[in-house]
Design a protein around this motif. Structure first.
Motif, PDB file in Angstrom:
ATOM      1  N   LYS A 126       0.731  -1.322   0.105  1.00 31.66           N
ATOM      2  CA  LYS A 126       0.053  -0.100   0.019  1.00 31.66           C
ATOM      3  C   LYS A 126       1.068   1.251  -0.111  1.00 31.66           C
ATOM      4  O   LYS A 126       1.886   1.038   0.552  1.00 31.66           O
ATOM      5  CB  LYS A 126      -0.787   0.201   1.448  1.00 31.66           C
ATOM      6  CG  LYS A 126      -1.710  -1.121   1.377  1.00 31.66           C
ATOM      7  CD  LYS A 126      -2.693  -0.786   2.726  1.00 31.66           C
ATOM      8  CE  LYS A 126      -3.391  -2.097   3.211  1.00 31.66           C
ATOM      9  NZ  LYS A 126      -4.493  -2.404   2.288  1.00 31.66           N
ATOM     10  N   PRO A 127       0.435   2.223  -0.684  1.00 34.55           N
ATOM     11  CA  PRO A 127       1.172   3.605  -0.587  1.00 34.55           C
ATOM     12  C   PRO A 127       1.126   4.182   1.095  1.00 34.55           C
ATOM     13  O   PRO A 127       0.089   3.841   1.724  1.00 34.55           O
ATOM     14  CB  PRO A 127       0.662   4.375  -1.327  1.00 34.55           C
ATOM     15  CG  PRO A 127      -0.961   3.867  -1.628  1.00 34.55           C
ATOM     16  CD  PRO A 127      -0.871   2.446  -1.528  1.00 34.55           C
ATOM     17  N   VAL A 128       2.286   4.944   1.197  1.00 35.16           N
ATOM     18  CA  VAL A 128       2.225   5.478   2.549  1.00 35.16           C
ATOM     19  C   VAL A 128       1.325   6.845   2.332  1.00 35.16           C
ATOM     20  O   VAL A 128       1.546   7.438   1.329  1.00 35.16           O
ATOM     21  CB  VAL A 128       3.456   6.376   2.882  1.00 35.16           C
ATOM     22  CG1 VAL A 128       3.644   6.861   4.164  1.00 35.16           C
ATOM     23  CG2 VAL A 128       4.535   4.800   2.947  1.00 35.16           C
ATOM     24  N   LEU A 129       0.448   7.032   3.213  1.00 33.65           N
ATOM     25  CA  LEU A 129      -0.600   8.137   3.371  1.00 33.65           C
ATOM     26  C   LEU A 129       0.113   9.058   4.335  1.00 33.65           C
ATOM     27  O   LEU A 129       0.547   8.520   5.493  1.00 33.65           O
ATOM     28  CB  LEU A 129      -1.931   7.821   3.316  1.00 33.65           C
ATOM     29  CG  LEU A 129      -2.725   7.095   2.448  1.00 33.65           C
ATOM     30  CD1 LEU A 129      -4.096   6.803   2.927  1.00 33.65           C
ATOM     31  CD2 LEU A 129      -2.643   7.559   1.148  1.00 33.65           C
ATOM     32  N   GLY A 130      -0.260  10.451   4.251  1.00 31.52           N
ATOM     33  CA  GLY A 130      -0.050  11.422   5.077  1.00 31.52           C
ATOM     34  C   GLY A 130       0.415  12.700   4.334  1.00 31.52           C
ATOM     35  O   GLY A 130      -0.284  13.435   3.895  1.00 31.52           O
TER      36      GLY A 130
END
Lengths: 135, 135
Positions: A126-130
């Motif tokens: 999953k991509p890193v979100l933030g």
């Protein structure tokens, strides 16, 4: 009721012994290859070196009956609930790793600092979100 | 080769429709109860209100055959690999949520900002560690 996980690939690492593997990625974990099944290759589109991703693995050598553990295996420390720790031994032994994509060769991704041992099944990326909440 | 997941509890939420659920927790997700099976209760020892934890769920209404998606379901945007997105539709639909523990009543934990719908199976809880904490 149970659900069925189908690994999408495997880790290829020089780490082979869970007893010798670092407990956390920042404690000397090496680079490793993530080798994906050909039939999920399309799902890797746009994953590019230089970015961080979240890798989920299945810690298939774990003991799933553990509910209380000594933090970091230190028996001088009082037991705590396993959900209050990152112990691999837990009812659903899913490994959660933030890794940097270093290189890509078709269905293989080289990542930095992975504490999972060789042949660990891969469940998801999953991509890193933030920073980038868009995706 | 497959592995079997055994849910350790369920989400109790006012969100019931996946189509109406927020795409990300910071987009208006409500508080929700995490209701654990009695036989894993010991594993919750030392989880205290006021801290953030990583919650892993099984998104049991997902389509597991999806490999390419339009980001955020926006068909005007080009398709990208599902592993480059947080789409619930993916080969192993594991939901990754950073939530704050608000209250506890024995084997029930009240958490803030959870975008998972009612009755979503719970797989695991982990403490937030350094930068792996990213949602």
């Amino acid at each position: 009721m149970t659900y069925d996980l189908r690994p999408i690939g495997r880790v290829e690492s020089t780490l082979t012994d869970t007893a010798l593997a670092p407990r956390q990625a920042d404690e000397g974990a090496p680079e490793a290859w993530l080798v994906f099944e050909p039939d999920v290759g399309e799902g890797l589109r746009d994953l590019v070196p230089g970015t961080d991703v979240i890798l989920l693995t299945w810690l298939d050598r774990a003991d799933r009956d553990v509910l209380l553990v000594h933090p970091r295996g230190d028996t001088t420390r009082p037991e705590t609930g396993v959900f209050n720790t990152r112990s691999p031994h837990r009812p659903n032994p899913i490994g959660l790793h933030r890794v940097r994509l270093v290189a890509r060769e078709q269905n293989r991704l080289l990542v930095s600092n992975l504490e999972a041992v060789d042949q660990t099944p891969i469940l998801d990326i999953k991509p890193v979100l933030g920073e980038v909440s868009e995706r």
